[in-house]
Design an enzyme around this catalytic site. Structure first.
Site, PDB file in Angstrom:
ATOM      1  N   ASP A   1      -5.916   8.769  59.537  1.00 49.49           N
ATOM      2  CA  ASP A   1      -5.242   9.489  58.454  1.00 49.49           C
ATOM      3  C   ASP A   1      -4.269  10.355  59.223  1.00 49.49           C
ATOM      4  O   ASP A   1      -4.678  11.316  59.899  1.00 49.49           O
ATOM      5  CB  ASP A   1      -6.226  10.346  57.653  1.00 49.49           C
ATOM      6  CG  ASP A   1      -5.510  11.069  56.532  1.00 49.49           C
ATOM      7  OD1 ASP A   1      -4.451  11.673  56.793  1.00 49.49           O
ATOM      8  OD2 ASP A   1      -5.987  11.043  55.390  1.00 49.49           O
ATOM      9  N   HIS A   2      -2.990  10.035  59.178  1.00 50.76           N
ATOM     10  CA  HIS A   2      -2.098  10.664  60.162  1.00 50.76           C
ATOM     11  C   HIS A   2      -1.951  12.172  59.947  1.00 50.76           C
ATOM     12  O   HIS A   2      -1.515  12.879  60.834  1.00 50.76           O
ATOM     13  CB  HIS A   2      -0.753   9.931  60.263  1.00 50.76           C
ATOM     14  CG  HIS A   2       0.208  10.248  59.159  1.00 50.76           C
ATOM     15  ND1 HIS A   2       0.110   9.701  57.921  1.00 50.76           N
ATOM     16  CD2 HIS A   2       1.298  11.041  59.114  1.00 50.76           C
ATOM     17  CE1 HIS A   2       1.082  10.145  57.155  1.00 50.76           C
ATOM     18  NE2 HIS A   2       1.839  10.969  57.858  1.00 50.76           N
TER      19      HIS A   2
ATOM     20  N   ASP B   1       7.342  -2.271  59.246  1.00 56.91           N
ATOM     21  CA  ASP B   1       7.920  -0.948  59.080  1.00 56.91           C
ATOM     22  C   ASP B   1       7.179   0.148  59.841  1.00 56.91           C
ATOM     23  O   ASP B   1       7.777   0.967  60.538  1.00 56.91           O
ATOM     24  CB  ASP B   1       7.849  -0.615  57.584  1.00 56.91           C
ATOM     25  CG  ASP B   1       9.197  -0.196  57.075  1.00 56.91           C
ATOM     26  OD1 ASP B   1      10.204  -0.749  57.579  1.00 56.91           O
ATOM     27  OD2 ASP B   1       9.229   0.688  56.194  1.00 56.91           O
ATOM     28  N   LEU B   2       5.864   0.153  59.675  1.00 50.87           N
ATOM     29  CA  LEU B   2       5.056   1.196  60.302  1.00 50.87           C
ATOM     30  C   LEU B   2       5.210   1.133  61.826  1.00 50.87           C
ATOM     31  O   LEU B   2       5.408   2.155  62.491  1.00 50.87           O
ATOM     32  CB  LEU B   2       3.574   1.015  59.917  1.00 50.87           C
ATOM     33  CG  LEU B   2       2.595   1.966  60.591  1.00 50.87           C
ATOM     34  CD1 LEU B   2       2.818   3.401  60.126  1.00 50.87           C
ATOM     35  CD2 LEU B   2       1.142   1.558  60.311  1.00 50.87           C
TER      36      LEU B   2
ATOM     37  N   ARG C   1      -1.460  27.024  49.821  1.00 46.30           N
ATOM     38  CA  ARG C   1      -1.203  28.381  49.329  1.00 46.30           C
ATOM     39  C   ARG C   1      -2.519  28.949  48.785  1.00 46.30           C
ATOM     40  O   ARG C   1      -3.071  28.449  47.809  1.00 46.30           O
ATOM     41  CB  ARG C   1      -0.139  28.343  48.227  1.00 46.30           C
ATOM     42  CG  ARG C   1       0.277  29.721  47.700  1.00 46.30           C
ATOM     43  CD  ARG C   1       1.480  29.573  46.770  1.00 46.30           C
ATOM     44  NE  ARG C   1       2.621  29.049  47.512  1.00 46.30           N
ATOM     45  CZ  ARG C   1       3.602  29.792  48.031  1.00 46.30           C
ATOM     46  NH1 ARG C   1       3.605  31.081  47.862  1.00 46.30           N
ATOM     47  NH2 ARG C   1       4.586  29.230  48.705  1.00 46.30           N
TER      48      ARG C   1
ATOM     49  N   LYS D   1       8.273  19.356  51.480  1.00 47.60           N
ATOM     50  CA  LYS D   1       7.425  20.461  51.919  1.00 47.60           C
ATOM     51  C   LYS D   1       5.959  20.109  51.736  1.00 47.60           C
ATOM     52  O   LYS D   1       5.580  19.509  50.736  1.00 47.60           O
ATOM     53  CB  LYS D   1       7.747  21.716  51.109  1.00 47.60           C
ATOM     54  CG  LYS D   1       7.106  22.958  51.679  1.00 47.60           C
ATOM     55  CD  LYS D   1       7.842  24.216  51.339  1.00 47.60           C
ATOM     56  CE  LYS D   1       7.560  24.650  49.906  1.00 47.60           C
ATOM     57  NZ  LYS D   1       8.327  25.853  49.569  1.00 47.60           N
TER      58      LYS D   1
ATOM     59  N   ARG E   1       4.008 -12.309  62.887  1.00 46.43           N
ATOM     60  CA  ARG E   1       4.360 -13.685  62.505  1.00 46.43           C
ATOM     61  C   ARG E   1       5.793 -14.039  62.868  1.00 46.43           C
ATOM     62  O   ARG E   1       6.077 -15.166  63.239  1.00 46.43           O
ATOM     63  CB  ARG E   1       4.159 -13.868  61.006  1.00 46.43           C
ATOM     64  CG  ARG E   1       2.721 -14.129  60.638  1.00 46.43           C
ATOM     65  CD  ARG E   1       2.630 -14.498  59.189  1.00 46.43           C
ATOM     66  NE  ARG E   1       2.845 -13.311  58.382  1.00 46.43           N
ATOM     67  CZ  ARG E   1       2.008 -12.890  57.429  1.00 46.43           C
ATOM     68  NH1 ARG E   1       0.916 -13.588  57.157  1.00 46.43           N
ATOM     69  NH2 ARG E   1       2.251 -11.811  56.745  1.00 46.43           N
TER      70      ARG E   1
ATOM     71  N   LYS F   1       6.625  12.416  44.444  1.00 45.25           N
ATOM     72  CA  LYS F   1       7.813  11.783  45.028  1.00 45.25           C
ATOM     73  C   LYS F   1       9.018  12.232  44.208  1.00 45.25           C
ATOM     74  O   LYS F   1       8.866  12.610  43.042  1.00 45.25           O
ATOM     75  CB  LYS F   1       7.693  10.260  44.898  1.00 45.25           C
ATOM     76  CG  LYS F   1       6.493   9.678  45.621  1.00 45.25           C
ATOM     77  CD  LYS F   1       6.919   9.124  46.945  1.00 45.25           C
ATOM     78  CE  LYS F   1       5.748   8.662  47.776  1.00 45.25           C
ATOM     79  NZ  LYS F   1       6.092   8.463  49.174  1.00 45.25           N
TER      80      LYS F   1
ATOM     81  N   HIS G   1      -4.690  12.239  52.522  1.00 40.43           N
ATOM     82  CA  HIS G   1      -4.072  13.334  53.273  1.00 40.43           C
ATOM     83  C   HIS G   1      -4.486  14.713  52.743  1.00 40.43           C
ATOM     84  O   HIS G   1      -4.907  15.580  53.507  1.00 40.43           O
ATOM     85  CB  HIS G   1      -2.549  13.219  53.227  1.00 40.43           C
ATOM     86  CG  HIS G   1      -2.021  11.905  53.740  1.00 40.43           C
ATOM     87  ND1 HIS G   1      -2.638  11.202  54.736  1.00 40.43           N
ATOM     88  CD2 HIS G   1      -0.928  11.170  53.397  1.00 40.43           C
ATOM     89  CE1 HIS G   1      -1.960  10.089  54.978  1.00 40.43           C
ATOM     90  NE2 HIS G   1      -0.907  10.047  54.166  1.00 40.43           N
TER      91      HIS G   1
ATOM     92  N   LEU H   1      -4.322  14.164  60.029  1.00 43.81           N
ATOM     93  CA  LEU H   1      -5.231  14.783  61.000  1.00 43.81           C
ATOM     94  C   LEU H   1      -4.590  14.944  62.375  1.00 43.81           C
ATOM     95  O   LEU H   1      -5.123  15.629  63.235  1.00 43.81           O
ATOM     96  CB  LEU H   1      -6.511  13.959  61.113  1.00 43.81           C
ATOM     97  CG  LEU H   1      -7.372  13.952  59.852  1.00 43.81           C
ATOM     98  CD1 LEU H   1      -8.571  13.045  60.032  1.00 43.81           C
ATOM     99  CD2 LEU H   1      -7.830  15.373  59.533  1.00 43.81           C
TER     100      LEU H   1
HETATM  101  C1  BG6 Z   1       2.151   8.019  53.957  1.00 50.67           C
HETATM  102  C2  BG6 Z   1       2.487   7.606  52.565  1.00 50.67           C
HETATM  103  O1  BG6 Z   1       0.776   7.905  54.178  1.00 50.67           O
HETATM  104  O2  BG6 Z   1       2.537   9.363  54.162  1.00 50.67           O
HETATM  105  C3  BG6 Z   1       3.978   7.793  52.289  1.00 50.67           C
HETATM  106  O3  BG6 Z   1       2.126   6.254  52.370  1.00 50.67           O
HETATM  107  C4  BG6 Z   1       4.406   9.195  52.629  1.00 50.67           C
HETATM  108  O4  BG6 Z   1       4.263   7.519  50.939  1.00 50.67           O
HETATM  109  C5  BG6 Z   1       3.925   9.591  54.017  1.00 50.67           C
HETATM  110  O5  BG6 Z   1       5.822   9.243  52.579  1.00 50.67           O
HETATM  111  C6  BG6 Z   1       4.176  11.062  54.298  1.00 50.67           C
HETATM  112  O6  BG6 Z   1       3.921  11.338  55.635  1.00 50.67           O
HETATM  113  P1  BG6 Z   1       4.669  12.544  56.362  1.00 50.67           P
HETATM  114  O7  BG6 Z   1       4.080  12.564  57.728  1.00 50.67           O
HETATM  115  O8  BG6 Z   1       6.123  12.249  56.306  1.00 50.67           O
HETATM  116  O9  BG6 Z   1       4.317  13.773  55.574  1.00 50.67           O
END
Ligand code: BG6
Length: 494
Positions: free
Chosen positions: A181-182, A16-17, A346, A342, A46, A336, A244, A184
């Protein structure tokens, strides 16, 4: 600096990723000419599939946000760069096959130096084995660089994280390792450094003297649909807060780094995180969504255990014991199945000194990370006209308006490019992870029933703002809801 003769190897290429994030990011970098000259991309997983199927999957999620008219032909060019090798994750011989494939590609390169960037888009169960196999079977010793990009989860608590990091370290040095850590890589998170340290006016407001409380909020309008099995093992705190939101917090609160170098920045982040004690149970509010508005509840997901107490919403308050921040609550909230998508910071400032005003709105600085990046400061101003009264208004830096032609890159594009260049600034250092887990491990163990009964999260209906207890929770820490369109008439301003 980018290295020619680079192969990017995506492990977990059928997952998926990889198909949702990694390949679209690689494509966008390619489309804009940011990948190294002669780059090649090799997928490994695989699943047995032919090249056509592989290309179909890896290009299925490519979007065209800039409405590039050539995108179809660029996708065809991109496909030519990418090949696929099927193989097991545990089997050394399969990794030798991958190496043969890479050596065949490299034999066409003009220079001897060959660079390999391994991207692990893999579940944690095979993580360590793959790091080992890559080092033992796929590490290039021809004088080029070898780098490995890894993704969370980095363990489940302090102890398992330490185990994982040390097993990776047996094979890959800190310098070769890029922990993603995306958040960043997000534009507004990267802007925090400039916003804070390039503005004297902001810098002087940035402490307990001016600030009452800070909220860092993550909201998603969908539940765990399809990911329930994975999610139940981790929960919202490990999924969002511990990584995050804590990353955002550390950049928001750290002292000014000596320079913008990766180590100077990360030294300051670690320093401020070390001043945060573990979160208290009493500073925690947990929630779980239930069916509403035609949407299923968390427990309705077949892959979730029937009595699961896993939180899908959490608010936790953190305290920083240093002279700048003593006494300021930092509320991290994530959920969730809420009412909107959003992510924002703040910052609520203190009340104006009593005397001439009564019930006047507080100043608030809002930094919206997504969607639609913006920074706005809520200020009181005099209503224009022949009378004097104050009205809340705002100074507004909305990116779309201010930077009309700017293209905001996806987080993964920015991060892959950084890893190709060898810049660690926006990746997580091992000691950052250690201290992040120290802050969260005690409440995670409590939530998982390690010291008694598991706490039962409060319910909230799918599609709402979260648990109804949330308003009281944030008010407890001094947050004051400003009157929306309220206009306060002032009579005694001279
Ligand atoms: C991921 C989480 O790290 O970040 C997901 O595992 C989440 O659950 C996602 O939906 C959120 O990322 P973004 O970039 O859509 O805010």
């Amino acid at each position: 600096e980018l290295k020619d003769n680079t192969i990017i190897i995506v492990l977990g290429a059928s997952g998926d990723l990889a198909k949702k994030k990694t390949y679209p990011a690689l494509f966008n970098l390619f489309r804009q000419g940011f990948l190294p000259r002669d780059v090649k991309i090799v997928g490994y997983a695989r699943t047995k599939m032919d090249e056509a199927e592989y290309h179909k999957r890896t290009t299925a999620y490519i979007k065209n946000p800039d409405e590039d008219a050539d995108v179809a032909s660029k996708i065809e060019e991109f496909k030519k760069l990418t090949t696929y090798v099927a193989g097991d994750y545990e089997d050394g011989a399969a990794f030798n096959k991958l190496t043969e494939h890479m050596e065949e590609i490299e034999s066409h390169y003009q220079h001897k130096e060959c660079n390999r960037l391994f991207y692990l888009a893999l579940p944690p169960s095979v993580f360590t084995t793959v790091c080992k196999n890559l080092k033992e079977h796929c590490y290039s010793s021809k004088g080029g660089i070898n780098r490995v990009i890894i993704e969370k989860p980095f363990g489940k608590d302090l102890e398992s994280c330490r185990e994982l990091l040390s097993s990776v370290k047996e094979y890959w040095t800190e310098d070769e390792t890029f922990r993603i850590d995306h958040y960043l890589g997000k534009e507004m998170v990267k802007n925090l450094l400039v916003f804070r340290f390039a503005n004297v006016s902001i810098g002087s407001l940035w402490d307990k003297n001016s600030i009452s409380n800070v909220q860092i909020t993550f909201k998603e309008p969908f539940g765990t649909e399809g990911r329930g099995g994975y999610f139940d093992e981790f929960g919202i705190i490990r999924d969002i807060l511990q990584n995050h939101l804590l990353q955002v917090l550390s950049i928001l609160t750290m002292e000014r780094p000596v320079s913008f170098s990766a180590e100077d920045i990360r030294d300051e982040k670690v320093k401020v995180l070390r001043a945060i004690p573990p979160i208290e149970q009493s500073d925690t509010l947990l929630g779980q969504y239930v069916a509403a508005n035609g949407k299923p509840g968390y427990l309705d997901d077949e892959s979730v255990p029937r009595n699961s107490t896993c939180p899908t919403f959490a608010a936790t308050t953190l305290w920083i014991h240093n002279p700048r921040w003593e006494g300021v609550p930092f509320i991290l909230k994530a959920g969730k199945a809420l009412n909107e998508a959003k992510v924002e910071v703040r910052i609520q400032f203190k009340d104006v000194t009593q005397g001439i005003f009564k019930d006047i709105s507080r100043n608030e600085l809002v930094i919206r990370l997504q969607p639609s990046e913006a920074i706005y400061l809520k200020l009181n101003a005099k209503t224009p006209g022949l009378y004097t009264r104050a009205v809340p208004t705002e100074m507004d830096l909305t990116y779309k308006r201010r930077f009309t032609d700017a293209k905001i890159p996806e987080a993964y594009e920015a991060l892959i490019l950084d890893a190709l260049k060898g810049d660690h600034s926006n990746f997580v250092r091992h000691d950052e992870l250690d201290v992040a887990w120290k802050i969260f491990t005690p409440i995670l163990h409590w939530i998982e029933g390690q010291n008694g009964a598991r706490p039962r999260p409060v319910n909230y209906p799918y599609g709402t703002r979260g648990p109804k207890e949330l308003d009281a929770f944030v008010e407890k820490y001094g947050f004051r809801r400003n009157p929306g369109d309220y206009v306060w008439p002032i009579t005694n301003v001279s």
